[in-house]
Design an enzyme around this catalytic site. Structure first.
Site, mmCIF file in Angstrom:
data_model
loop_
_atom_site.group_PDB
_atom_site.id
_atom_site.type_symbol
_atom_site.label_atom_id
_atom_site.label_comp_id
_atom_site.label_asym_id
_atom_site.label_seq_id
_atom_site.Cartn_x
_atom_site.Cartn_y
_atom_site.Cartn_z
ATOM 1 N N LYS A 36 34.422 -17.591 -49.977
ATOM 2 C CA LYS A 36 33.129 -17.874 -50.610
ATOM 3 C C LYS A 36 33.274 -17.764 -52.119
ATOM 4 O O LYS A 36 33.775 -16.767 -52.639
ATOM 5 C CB LYS A 36 32.059 -16.892 -50.132
ATOM 6 C CG LYS A 36 30.689 -17.138 -50.799
ATOM 7 C CD LYS A 36 29.629 -16.182 -50.299
ATOM 8 C CE LYS A 36 29.581 -14.877 -51.048
ATOM 9 N NZ LYS A 36 28.675 -14.869 -52.215
ATOM 10 N N ASP A 63 28.505 -20.925 -52.825
ATOM 11 C CA ASP A 63 27.219 -20.228 -52.718
ATOM 12 C C ASP A 63 26.527 -20.177 -54.087
ATOM 13 O O ASP A 63 26.542 -19.143 -54.757
ATOM 14 C CB ASP A 63 27.465 -18.815 -52.167
ATOM 15 C CG ASP A 63 26.179 -18.052 -51.897
ATOM 16 O OD1 ASP A 63 25.128 -18.708 -51.725
ATOM 17 O OD2 ASP A 63 26.226 -16.807 -51.862
ATOM 18 N N LYS A 65 23.231 -21.507 -54.401
ATOM 19 C CA LYS A 65 21.788 -21.446 -54.103
ATOM 20 C C LYS A 65 20.949 -22.385 -54.976
ATOM 21 O O LYS A 65 20.066 -21.955 -55.713
ATOM 22 C CB LYS A 65 21.265 -20.005 -54.233
ATOM 23 C CG LYS A 65 21.950 -19.029 -53.289
ATOM 24 C CD LYS A 65 21.369 -17.627 -53.432
ATOM 25 C CE LYS A 65 22.034 -16.630 -52.501
ATOM 26 N NZ LYS A 65 23.409 -16.297 -52.913
ATOM 27 N N ASP A 68 15.758 -26.641 -57.361
ATOM 28 C CA ASP A 68 15.293 -27.442 -58.487
ATOM 29 C C ASP A 68 14.458 -28.598 -57.944
ATOM 30 O O ASP A 68 14.144 -28.648 -56.761
ATOM 31 C CB ASP A 68 16.504 -27.954 -59.292
ATOM 32 C CG ASP A 68 16.224 -27.986 -60.794
ATOM 33 O OD1 ASP A 68 15.228 -28.644 -61.181
ATOM 34 O OD2 ASP A 68 16.969 -27.358 -61.562
ATOM 35 N N THR A 127 17.734 -11.131 -49.698
ATOM 36 C CA THR A 127 17.705 -9.796 -49.074
ATOM 37 C C THR A 127 17.220 -8.715 -50.041
ATOM 38 O O THR A 127 16.912 -7.600 -49.626
ATOM 39 C CB THR A 127 19.093 -9.409 -48.524
ATOM 40 O OG1 THR A 127 20.059 -9.590 -49.560
ATOM 41 C CG2 THR A 127 19.467 -10.258 -47.328
ATOM 42 N N ARG A 219 33.718 -6.710 -49.785
ATOM 43 C CA ARG A 219 34.455 -5.495 -50.138
ATOM 44 C C ARG A 219 35.270 -4.839 -49.022
ATOM 45 O O ARG A 219 36.360 -4.347 -49.306
ATOM 46 C CB ARG A 219 33.494 -4.468 -50.758
ATOM 47 C CG ARG A 219 33.188 -4.806 -52.210
ATOM 48 C CD ARG A 219 31.988 -4.056 -52.742
ATOM 49 N NE ARG A 219 30.753 -4.494 -52.086
ATOM 50 C CZ ARG A 219 29.548 -4.136 -52.472
ATOM 51 N NH1 ARG A 219 29.392 -3.314 -53.484
ATOM 52 N NH2 ARG A 219 28.482 -4.590 -51.845
#
Length: 238
Positions: A36, A63, A65, A68, A127, A219
């Protein structure tokens, strides 16, 4: 998606890395298939990083996002697809007109560039939002538990191929949208991994059982002493 190899289900997030580090890391993890690229890496490395990762034999989840007006979202998705990104995020709350334009442009951009047809993934509610703050700051009275499926439905109706969702939302969304609608879930923490800053987490096998099609893991793999071993362990958990 049932017969996917576990390595095809795990997307490793190259977050918090400078470009050289990201490319080196992606090259070192044995068996890695998907990565990603987020906003931070993309802004620092530029669009070339997608091609560089593809040249290393990897598949890319871009990614960024996009959110517009329809013409701008279409243009951005056309370019992203032409780079060879196979998963591209867009905000569902841009609305059906923008989502339809983005989907059509992504397919067109990939075809013209001879790249694989990408899947657009709609982001419903970030989130980081809490219900009270959503009501207070954006005057949105709809509960998050209602808003997420409503925006997922809007996206599916507009022809978008999937959603990004929390692992806790996967089961309800999968019941509403059978395969091949993609459900890509961050917030995955393998056995024994630290939870970090994610409040709503789940283990890899649990998330797949709940209906997720692919998992984004950062991570627990990128910060591991032996990333290849950590990646292999995630695959084994699946």
């Amino acid at each position: 998606m049932e017969n996917l190899h576990p390595a095809d289900r795990i997307i490793v997030a190259l977050d918090g890395m400078v470009p050289e580090q990201a490319l080196r890391f992606a090259n070192q993890v044995e068996g890695l298939r998907w990565v990603k690229v987020g906003l931070e890496l993309f802004v620092q490395a530029g669009p070339e990083v997608v091609g560089q990762l593809r040249a290393q034999g990897l598949r890319v989840f871009l990614d960024l996002k996009f959110h517009d007006i329809p013409a701008t979202m279409a243009g951005a998705c056309r370019r992203a697809a032409a780079l060879g990104a196979e998963l591209i995020t867009v905000h569902a709350c841009a609305g059906s007109e923008a989502l339809k334009a983005a989907e059509a442009a992504a397919v067109d951009g990939a075809q013209r560039a001879g790249q694989p047809t990408p899947t657009l993934l709609a982001v419903t509610v970030l989130t980081s939002w809490e219900e009270q703050r959503l009501q207070r700051e954006l005057a949105i009275t709809q509960a998050i538990a209602e808003r997420v499926p409503a925006l997922a439905q809007l996206s599916a109706t507009a022809g978008i191929g999937g959603c990004v969702c929390s692992p806790l939302e996967a089961a309800a969304l999968r019941a509403q949208h059978p395969e091949p609608f993609a459900l890509v879930t961050p917030g995955i923490r393998p056995t024994g991994a630290a939870v970090g800053d994610q409040a709503r987490v789940m283990g890899p096998a649990e998330a797949i059982a709940a209906g997720a099609s692919q998992l984004v893991i950062g991570r627990p793999i990128t910060k591991a002493a032996d990333p290849s071993a950590a990646f292999a362990l995630c695959c084994k958990e699946l």
